[in-house]
Design a protein around this motif. Sequence first.
Motif, mmCIF file in Angstrom:
data_model
loop_
_atom_site.group_PDB
_atom_site.id
_atom_site.type_symbol
_atom_site.label_atom_id
_atom_site.label_comp_id
_atom_site.label_asym_id
_atom_site.label_seq_id
_atom_site.Cartn_x
_atom_site.Cartn_y
_atom_site.Cartn_z
ATOM 1 N N PRO A 1 0.837 -1.194 0.000
ATOM 2 C CA PRO A 1 0.000 0.000 0.000
ATOM 3 C C PRO A 1 0.873 1.245 0.000
ATOM 4 N N GLY A 2 0.449 2.228 -0.759
ATOM 5 C CA GLY A 2 1.212 3.463 -0.811
ATOM 6 C C GLY A 2 2.197 3.492 -1.959
ATOM 7 N N LYS A 3 2.520 2.312 -2.499
ATOM 8 C CA LYS A 3 3.404 2.266 -3.653
ATOM 9 C C LYS A 3 2.587 2.519 -4.913
ATOM 10 N N ILE A 4 3.284 2.740 -6.035
ATOM 11 C CA ILE A 4 2.569 2.983 -7.273
ATOM 12 C C ILE A 4 1.833 1.727 -7.700
ATOM 13 N N SER A 5 0.751 1.903 -8.434
ATOM 14 C CA SER A 5 -0.100 0.777 -8.804
ATOM 15 C C SER A 5 0.457 0.048 -10.011
ATOM 16 N N ARG A 6 -0.115 -1.149 -10.245
ATOM 17 C CA ARG A 6 0.299 -1.942 -11.388
ATOM 18 C C ARG A 6 -0.147 -1.262 -12.674
ATOM 19 N N GLY A 7 0.537 -1.572 -13.771
ATOM 20 C CA GLY A 7 0.125 -1.026 -15.050
ATOM 21 C C GLY A 7 1.313 -0.612 -15.882
ATOM 22 N N GLU A 8 1.025 -0.157 -17.088
ATOM 23 C CA GLU A 8 2.090 0.194 -18.020
ATOM 24 C C GLU A 8 3.041 1.257 -17.481
ATOM 25 N N PRO A 9 2.573 2.344 -16.827
ATOM 26 C CA PRO A 9 3.531 3.315 -16.282
ATOM 27 C C PRO A 9 4.520 2.685 -15.303
ATOM 28 N N VAL A 10 4.061 1.700 -14.533
ATOM 29 C CA VAL A 10 4.949 1.028 -13.589
ATOM 30 C C VAL A 10 6.000 0.229 -14.351
ATOM 31 N N ARG A 11 5.575 -0.463 -15.383
ATOM 32 C CA ARG A 11 6.517 -1.238 -16.197
ATOM 33 C C ARG A 11 7.585 -0.324 -16.794
ATOM 34 N N GLN A 12 7.159 0.817 -17.306
ATOM 35 C CA GLN A 12 8.117 1.742 -17.902
ATOM 36 C C GLN A 12 9.071 2.293 -16.848
ATOM 37 N N ARG A 13 8.558 2.513 -15.647
ATOM 38 C CA ARG A 13 9.404 3.009 -14.557
ATOM 39 C C ARG A 13 10.481 1.984 -14.204
ATOM 40 N N VAL A 14 10.102 0.717 -14.172
ATOM 41 C CA VAL A 14 11.065 -0.346 -13.879
ATOM 42 C C VAL A 14 12.090 -0.454 -15.006
ATOM 43 N N LEU A 15 11.624 -0.385 -16.250
ATOM 44 C CA LEU A 15 12.548 -0.473 -17.381
ATOM 45 C C LEU A 15 13.499 0.721 -17.418
#
Length: 206
Positions: free
Chosen positions: A6-20
């Motif tokens: 909780p409190g972290k960013i949610s799942r989804g494409e923006p999260v994937r791009q952030r990790v990449l």
Amino acid sequence: MTDDKPGKISRGEPVRQRVLDAAERLLRDGRATYSMRDLATEAGVSFVTPFNQFGGKAAIMHALSARRIDAMIARFEAAPAPRDLMARVRLAVELAVAVMLEQPEVNRAVMSWIGTAGPSPGQVLAHSTALWALATQVEEAPSSGDRSRDVAELSVQLALGFRGVLSFWTAGEIADEELALAAQAIAATLVAGFSDPQHGGNRRKQ
């Protein structure tokens, strides 16, 4: 793996791009052996987020490879493409090599993971073939089914040939300044074989 905290960013494409994006930064810093914990810290996400989004490091590196191929495709689509088959393929090789040489050490690190199996079969060959399919789209009279199959086969062979050259480049057996020449040579050989009037007939008789 559990969902993100909780409190972290949610799942989804923006999260994937952030990790990449975080993986790209680690590679640029020379940290090709980064751990998933290193990656989560760099991305500012929970430890489980990279696992939830990708499943493992191999899949992340495959996704970084896809970014490179997307860049190659975008540049080819934006360039004034010649109408001649060989000229189109030469242009695709030139643009693809330019992408790889923009960050050679990062791209070598990415390439070194392409042969590593991820949690699911990779799509690198299919994705790369899409680039070469664009390069082999030459306006001409309606072709036979055999000709269309030959063009599709040529696209796959060009993808395999370019991957082979990149493998030797990744291993240090082909220098940066030799990469374009090696890639152009294998592409020219493949196109010459395709353009030979005997190509289709000989292949189908085998």
